[in-house]
Design a protein around this motif. Structure first.
Motif, short mmCIF file in Angstrom:
data_model
loop_
_atom_site.label_atom_id
_atom_site.label_comp_id
_atom_site.label_asym_id
_atom_site.label_seq_id
_atom_site.Cartn_x
_atom_site.Cartn_y
_atom_site.Cartn_z
N ASP A 70 3.06 3.76 1.46
CA ASP A 70 2.27 3.54 2.68
C ASP A 70 1.29 2.40 2.38
O ASP A 70 0.31 2.58 1.66
CB ASP A 70 1.53 4.82 3.06
N ILE A 71 1.59 1.21 2.94
CA ILE A 71 0.79 0.02 2.70
C ILE A 71 -0.43 0.02 3.61
O ILE A 71 -0.35 0.42 4.77
CB ILE A 71 1.63 -1.25 2.97
N CYS A 72 -1.56 -0.47 3.09
CA CYS A 72 -2.82 -0.44 3.86
C CYS A 72 -3.07 0.99 4.34
O CYS A 72 -3.35 1.23 5.52
CB CYS A 72 -2.78 -1.41 5.03
N PHE A 96 -6.57 -2.01 -0.28
CA PHE A 96 -7.44 -2.90 -1.06
C PHE A 96 -8.91 -2.50 -0.95
O PHE A 96 -9.78 -3.16 -1.51
CB PHE A 96 -7.25 -4.36 -0.67
N SER A 97 -9.21 -1.40 -0.24
CA SER A 97 -10.59 -0.95 -0.07
C SER A 97 -10.85 0.30 -0.89
O SER A 97 -10.37 1.38 -0.54
CB SER A 97 -10.88 -0.67 1.41
N PRO A 98 -11.63 0.21 -1.95
CA PRO A 98 -11.95 1.41 -2.75
C PRO A 98 -12.63 2.50 -1.94
O PRO A 98 -12.36 3.69 -2.15
CB PRO A 98 -12.88 0.87 -3.84
N SER A 99 -13.47 2.13 -0.99
CA SER A 99 -14.18 3.13 -0.20
C SER A 99 -13.24 3.89 0.72
O SER A 99 -13.36 5.11 0.90
CB SER A 99 -15.29 2.46 0.61
N MET A 100 -12.28 3.18 1.32
CA MET A 100 -11.29 3.86 2.16
C MET A 100 -10.43 4.80 1.31
O MET A 100 -10.13 5.93 1.71
CB MET A 100 -10.42 2.83 2.86
N GLY A 122 -4.57 -1.97 -4.35
CA GLY A 122 -3.64 -3.08 -4.51
C GLY A 122 -3.62 -3.97 -3.29
O GLY A 122 -4.26 -3.70 -2.28
N ASN A 123 -2.84 -5.05 -3.40
CA ASN A 123 -2.77 -6.09 -2.38
C ASN A 123 -1.42 -6.04 -1.68
O ASN A 123 -0.37 -6.14 -2.33
CB ASN A 123 -2.98 -7.46 -3.04
N ALA A 124 -1.44 -5.90 -0.36
CA ALA A 124 -0.19 -5.84 0.41
C ALA A 124 0.62 -7.12 0.31
O ALA A 124 1.84 -7.11 0.53
CB ALA A 124 -0.51 -5.56 1.88
N MET A 125 -0.02 -8.23 -0.03
CA MET A 125 0.67 -9.51 -0.14
C MET A 125 1.53 -9.61 -1.40
O MET A 125 2.43 -10.44 -1.48
CB MET A 125 -0.36 -10.64 -0.14
N SER A 126 1.24 -8.78 -2.37
CA SER A 126 1.98 -8.80 -3.63
C SER A 126 2.05 -7.37 -4.18
O SER A 126 1.22 -6.96 -4.98
CB SER A 126 1.30 -9.73 -4.64
N LEU A 127 3.04 -6.63 -3.74
CA LEU A 127 3.13 -5.22 -4.07
C LEU A 127 3.52 -5.02 -5.54
O LEU A 127 4.46 -5.66 -6.02
CB LEU A 127 4.15 -4.53 -3.17
N PRO A 128 2.81 -4.15 -6.24
CA PRO A 128 3.05 -3.96 -7.68
C PRO A 128 4.18 -2.99 -7.97
O PRO A 128 4.03 -2.05 -8.76
CB PRO A 128 1.70 -3.42 -8.16
#
Length: 252
Positions: A70-72, A96-100, A122-128
């Motif tokens: 589940d991205i974002c 990418f939001s630690p608080s969320m 992580g970053n949705a632009m470059s999935l790990p």
């Protein structure tokens, strides 16, 4: 001469990007509203986001044991739905939001799903993740906020298995009057003030109508799904077109 709404929205984005890149700005928005995000979602969508997600899950027809990313993922409402549908399958939520993620982590623990769900920053632009890993890649109310939506869709397609499903649930643009006019009046004039009243955040909720205005419409996004190589693309309008569900299948 009075500027039209589109010109005003472009102006807002230009002002944002003069000071900070879009990605950094959007991250700061979600960091600041994380603890109020769920309450505001209920207020601003009149709780329709729950019905939209239920419809998405029905169209996905997720089977026991299947896995998903589940991205974002934000505060993890969709992540939880995926885990409940999958049962024994492993679900990853990425944001990418630690608080969320911290709000989401508490919800995962409250639902006793920590063994099924892994949350990562992580970053949705470059999935790990390696290629062909997941049965599903989902993104809910996040695609309009990324720097390059085509790149994110390519990444989602990359990490699903052949025959896997890329799913986007997102706000959209109603096309018929008079509902369209009423909707935009609410979205642009009333919504930011509700953000100020209930979450003490005005500028952050001004970003929401801007992000939707600059986002592709339902048919345009369906074409983008096809352009990135997804097949059997579906585009479903929801609640008069104020939201839309898009589904595409990775070729086998």
């Amino acid at each position: 001469m009075k500027r039209n709404t589109s010109d005003q929205h472009v102006g807002v984005v230009q002002e944002v990007e003069k000071d900070v890149p879009k990605e950094q700005f959007v991250q700061s928005v979600f960091e600041s509203i994380a603890t109020k995000y769920d309450v505001m979602n209920d207020i601003l969508s009149f709780r329709r986001h729950k019905a939209w997600r239920k419809f998405a899950m029905a169209r996905m027809d997720m089977k026991q044991g299947e896995n998903a990313v589940d991205i974002c993922c934000g505060t993890c409402d969709w992540t939880l739905s995926l885990a409940e549908a999958s049962g024994s399958g492993k679900i990853i939520g990425l944001d990418f939001s630690p608080s969320m993620l911290e709000v989401g982590r508490r919800k995962v623990n409250n639902h006793k799903l920590a063994e099924n769900i892994t949350l990562i920053e992580g970053n949705a632009m470059s999935l790990p993740f390696e290629d062909h890993k997941f049965d599903y890649a989902t993104i809910g109310f996040g695609l309009r906020n990324v720097p390059d939506l085509v790149q994110v869709l390519h990444e989602m397609k990359r990490v699903v298995k052949p025959g896997g499903m890329v799913v986007c649930l997102e706000l959209s643009k109603p096309t018929w009057q008079p509902f369209k006019g009423i909707y935009y009046f609410y979205f642009e004039k009333i919504l930011p003030n509700l953000g100020k009243l209930f979450a003490s955040r005005y500028e952050q909720y001004k970003w929401l109508p801007v992000s939707v205005s600059l986002f592709p419409g339902r048919d345009e996004l369906a074409k983008i799904f096809e352009q990135v190589g997804l097949q059997h693309v579906e585009a479903h309008p929801l609640t008069g077109g104020i939201a839309a569900l898009h589904i595409g299948i990775k070729e086998i």
